[in-house]
Design a protein around this motif. Structure first.
Motif, short mmCIF file in Angstrom:
data_model
loop_
_atom_site.label_atom_id
_atom_site.label_comp_id
_atom_site.label_asym_id
_atom_site.label_seq_id
_atom_site.Cartn_x
_atom_site.Cartn_y
_atom_site.Cartn_z
N TYR A 1 45.00 44.58 45.51
CA TYR A 1 44.64 44.79 44.12
C TYR A 1 43.17 45.21 44.04
CZ TYR A 1 42.61 40.09 44.56
OH TYR A 1 41.88 38.99 44.98
N ASN A 2 42.82 45.84 42.93
CA ASN A 2 41.44 46.22 42.67
C ASN A 2 40.82 45.28 41.65
OD1 ASN A 2 41.10 48.36 44.39
ND2 ASN A 2 41.60 49.93 42.88
N SER A 3 39.56 45.01 41.85
CA SER A 3 38.75 44.33 40.84
C SER A 3 38.08 45.39 39.98
CB SER A 3 37.72 43.44 41.52
OG SER A 3 38.34 42.50 42.38
N MET A 4 37.35 44.93 38.94
CA MET A 4 36.77 45.91 38.04
C MET A 4 35.51 45.35 37.36
SD MET A 4 38.63 47.94 34.88
CE MET A 4 38.99 46.47 33.90
N PHE A 5 34.49 46.21 37.31
CA PHE A 5 33.39 45.99 36.38
C PHE A 5 33.80 46.64 35.07
CE2 PHE A 5 30.99 46.39 40.47
CZ PHE A 5 30.38 45.14 40.48
N ILE B 1 34.95 50.44 36.00
CA ILE B 1 34.59 50.80 37.38
C ILE B 1 35.40 49.92 38.32
CG2 ILE B 1 32.72 50.97 39.07
CD1 ILE B 1 30.79 50.83 36.54
N THR B 2 36.29 50.49 39.08
CA THR B 2 37.09 49.69 40.01
C THR B 2 36.37 49.52 41.34
OG1 THR B 2 38.28 51.68 40.67
CG2 THR B 2 39.32 50.30 39.01
N TYR B 3 36.69 48.41 42.01
CA TYR B 3 36.12 48.15 43.33
C TYR B 3 36.96 47.09 44.03
CZ TYR B 3 34.27 43.75 41.47
OH TYR B 3 34.15 42.50 40.93
N SER C 1 30.56 46.08 45.23
CA SER C 1 30.97 44.75 44.77
C SER C 1 29.78 43.79 44.70
CB SER C 1 32.05 44.17 45.67
OG SER C 1 31.53 43.85 46.95
N LYS C 2 28.71 44.08 45.45
CA LYS C 2 27.53 43.20 45.48
C LYS C 2 26.44 43.67 44.52
CE LYS C 2 29.43 40.95 48.94
NZ LYS C 2 30.63 41.75 49.14
#
Length: 433
Positions: A276-280, A330-332, A339-340
């Motif tokens: 899965y992708n995380s997101m800002f 913004i996906t990451y 991510s950092k």
């Protein structure tokens, strides 16, 4: 029957709503402010969602149900654009090729009309795009945009996300190349949205519509689930709940580790393979902008950090005057350098993106907010179907049904979640009878 629903997002609330009213139902939600991916956040006079939620459905039963929940929803006409090399190309891209420069237009049109890939059966997303749209449209927009969202080369993504896309009518594409434009994907051209408070307003009204047989308990973080003497025992720290049946609406990545049962060795190994992708996401506010009266803009360029922005002024009627607010996405993934990044670093890159697109100037910047969403997008990699089915087959084998985007690990929107809740409850209600 006492039924526990684990997770109080859209899936959990609607499962509770459609189950037989003779059941005693308890929804356990971990957050103090429920909503899950249907939550909204207030910032500087604007409400923004976790991604731009809209209320629509091709399923008339589902649409009528959603409209019955909130009588104050405002209808909107879609105004979505694709930002490509400094131009606005109306969505869907293939219907508006006449807006491209002459050389690119001819390449996209010729590779669509004389497409050698139509003779092959596609086996992944990239091959699907080539098969349906030709190399020009694929390499100009569809390929780069999808790789930007998913952070995967589309040749390593399966067909589940795209198999629902209809073949574009040849004449519509030809006419669009000749500037005789025709609206595409008309089922999405009209949608609804709350007047104020973001999609959270709609979610809150769903919760209020629950019958008296349903209890919604927020701030109940589950710490353990086990099978007791013919009942399921669900612990929220030291607080214990007992249920005849439980239905999981939590992310499967959170749910499986809480199960205090003898799990086959393949279960946890398979769970690690579900991607899965995380997101800002958040809101950026300017004193003025050049985005026009458009709702959302898709941006395939890798030089711009966000893949989509949505103008919040387009929605509702109660917004601060002399301010333009945009939701950015913004996906990451956690293994990526971005991510950092700090909030300040993301803010600088988002502002730079608006400047590069000539949508707003840094000197007109007013305010910025940001969320980090751990689980945002299900990734349909080439092994998604196999791995997801293994997990759900296991949970079904121990008598636990699942419903929801990350519970079922399917990229489904709100209307699809409601539709799935309807079908699942129909099945459960028949089982009881």
């Amino acid at each position: 029957m006492k039924i526990g629903i684990l997770g109080g997002g859209v899936a959990g609330v609607n499962v509770a709503k459609f189950l037989d009213k003779r059941n005693d139902i308890t929804i356990l939600e971990a957050d103090k402010s429920p909503g899950g991916l249907a939550a909204s956040y207030e910032f500087d006079g604007f409400y923004y969602d976790v991604g731009p939620h809209i209320i629509f459905s091709k399923n008339k039963e589902v649409l009528n149900y959603m409209l019955s929940i909130d009588k104050d929803l405002i209808p909107h006409q879609r105004s979505n654009q694709i930002w490509y090399k400094g131009k606005f190309i109306k969505y869907p891209f293939e219907n508006y090729l006449g807006l491209l420069d002459h050389e690119e237009k001819e390449e996209c049109l010729n590779s669509f009309v004389n497409n050698p890939y139509t003779k092959y059966k596609p086996k992944n997303m990239y091959q699907f795009f080539l098969n349906k749209f030709g190399s020009g449209i694929t390499d100009t927009y569809l390929g780069p945009y999808n790789e930007k969202i998913w952070k995967y080369n589309p040749s390593f993504l399966d067909l589940q996300m795209v198999e629902r896309i209809p073949s574009p009518p040849i004449q519509d594409v030809i006419d669009g190349a000749n500037s005789k434009f025709k609206e595409g994907y008309t089922h999405q051209s009209c949608f609804y949205y709350p007047k104020k408070g973001g999609i959270q307003t709609f979610f809150n009204k769903m919760v209020k519509s629950l019958e008296k047989n349903c209890k919604f308990l927020a701030n109940k973080k589950i710490t353990e689930i086990k099978k007791g003497n013919k009942k399921w025992e669900v612990y929220c720290d030291r607080e214990k709940f007992e249920f005849d049946k439980i239905i999981n609406c939590m992310p499967v990545h959170n749910f499986i580790p809480l199960l205090n049962t003898e799990k086959p060795s393949y279960v946890e190994k398979t769970l690690e393979k579900l991607k899965y992708n995380s997101m800002f996401c958040g809101v950026i506010i300017f004193s003025k902008d050049q985005a026009g009266d458009n709702f959302s803009l898709n941006i395939p360029s890798n030089d711009i950090i966000f893949h989509r922005i949505s103008k919040l002024n387009f929605l509702g009627e109660d917004h601060p005057k002399n301010k333009s607010a945009f939701l950015y996405e913004i996906t990451y993934r956690d293994d990526m350098l971005i991510s950092k990044f700090s909030k300040e670093q993301i803010m600088d890159l988002v502002i730079q993106g608006f400047e590069d697109m000539k949508l707003a100037k840094k000197e007109d910047f007013l305010n910025f907010d940001m969320l980090k969403i751990k689980m945002a997008y299900v990734i349909y990699d080439l092994h998604h179907r196999e791995n997801t089915d293994k997990i759900l087959k296991y949970t079904n084998s121990i008598g636990i049904y699942s419903c929801g985007r990350f519970a079922e690990f399917e990229y489904v929107n709100m209307d699809h979640v409601i539709e799935r809740a309807m079908k699942l409850c129909e099945k459960i209600n028949k089982e009881k009878n």
